[in-house]
Design an enzyme around this catalytic site. Structure first.
Site, short mmCIF file in Angstrom:
data_model
loop_
_atom_site.label_atom_id
_atom_site.label_comp_id
_atom_site.label_asym_id
_atom_site.label_seq_id
_atom_site.Cartn_x
_atom_site.Cartn_y
_atom_site.Cartn_z
NE ARG A 78 10.58 -92.99 -53.56
CZ ARG A 78 10.47 -92.02 -54.47
NH1 ARG A 78 9.91 -92.28 -55.63
NH2 ARG A 78 10.93 -90.80 -54.23
CD GLU A 115 19.56 -79.67 -56.46
OE1 GLU A 115 18.95 -80.75 -56.49
OE2 GLU A 115 20.75 -79.53 -56.77
P1 AMP Z 1 13.19 -83.41 -49.37
O1 AMP Z 1 11.95 -82.59 -49.57
O2 AMP Z 1 14.42 -82.74 -49.89
O3 AMP Z 1 13.34 -83.86 -47.93
O4 AMP Z 1 13.05 -84.73 -50.26
C1 AMP Z 1 12.27 -85.79 -49.83
C2 AMP Z 1 11.38 -86.31 -50.92
O5 AMP Z 1 12.10 -86.49 -52.13
C3 AMP Z 1 10.84 -87.66 -50.54
O6 AMP Z 1 9.48 -87.76 -50.98
C4 AMP Z 1 11.75 -88.65 -51.24
O7 AMP Z 1 11.02 -89.74 -51.72
C5 AMP Z 1 12.38 -87.86 -52.37
N1 AMP Z 1 13.84 -87.98 -52.41
C6 AMP Z 1 14.73 -86.97 -52.21
N2 AMP Z 1 15.99 -87.39 -52.36
C7 AMP Z 1 15.92 -88.71 -52.63
C8 AMP Z 1 16.91 -89.74 -52.85
N3 AMP Z 1 18.23 -89.47 -52.82
N4 AMP Z 1 16.46 -90.99 -53.08
C9 AMP Z 1 15.14 -91.28 -53.10
N5 AMP Z 1 14.18 -90.35 -52.90
C10 AMP Z 1 14.55 -89.08 -52.66
#
Ligand code: AMP
Length: 193
Positions: A78, A115
């Site tokens: 995305r 996670e």
């Molecule tokens: P993080 O590494 O935990 O910051 O997660 C970010 C990545 O996971 C990004 O590439 C987001 O597109 C995806 N992502 C994580 N949580 C969500 C969410 N609640 N909704 C949409 N995309 C998410």
């Protein structure tokens, strides 16, 4: 033709909405996707409104142009949408960062924790010109693990990481703080939750 009052009220309210509010009003929450307990922020409805896409692009570009980037490095998948629009708009290069095994040429790889378990992203080994100014873009910042791994890829390729841009920040999670501490830059986000 008489325009019903309710329509006028709605229109004038809409005009006074901030861009962040307008954006948030079209983001779709999808519960329990991709797994139970996650509320997925679905940005695809935004693309039904090309005018809003343009407004978001202009807003982000205004904040990012002051960083004088040579390239926007965007994270699959995305992140590629606004990442490539931004690069084109700012007249700078676009660098794809992809999940491991997707890029065809020789790559650098960075693992990060999810996670449950681990994931890895990659960048082409010749994508970053040493010393060039790079802004990393993704759709959403949650824990910051993905963006941190992307930042490390840029640093390891001797790029100058000058900023992060996201459409959405889940500010109840420590992602923005983690990126600030690790890279010394303030991530830019349009909408906060
Ligand atoms: P993080 O590494 O935990 O910051 O997660 C970010 C990545 O996971 C990004 O590439 C987001 O597109 C995806 N992502 C994580 N949580 C969500 C969410 N609640 N909704 C949409 N995309 C998410």
């Amino acid at each position: 033709m008489v325009i019903p009052a309710v329509y006028l009220t709605h229109t004038s309210q809409h005009n006074y909405m901030t861009l962040a509010d307008k954006f948030k009003s079209v983001i779709r929450d999808v519960k329990d996707f991709p797994k139970p307990g996650i509320v997925f922020k679905d940005i695809t409805p935004v693309f039904n409104d090309p005018h809003l896409v343009g407004e978001l692009l202009n807003e982000m570009a205004q904040h990012i142009t002051v960083l004088r980037p040579d390239a926007i490095a965007a994270i699959e998948a995305r992140g590629f949408i606004f990442g490539s629009l931004l690069a084109h708009h700012l007249g700078c290069k676009f660098i794809p960062i992809r999940k491991a095994g997707k890029l065809p040429y020789r790559t650098r790889k960075e693992e990060y924790s999810l996670e449950y378990g681990k994931a890895a992203i990659e960048i082409h080994e010749d994508a970053v010109v040493p010393g060039s100014r790079i802004v990393i873009h993704d759709d959403l910042l949650a824990t910051g693990g993905t963006a941190e791994a992307a930042g490390k890829l840029v640093e390891n390729a001797d790029g100058a990481l000058v900023g992060f841009s996201f459409l959405i920040n889940l500010s109840f999670l420590p992602g923005a703080e983690n990126l600030r501490t690790r890279f010394g830059v303030n991530p830019y986000c349009i909408a906060e939750y």
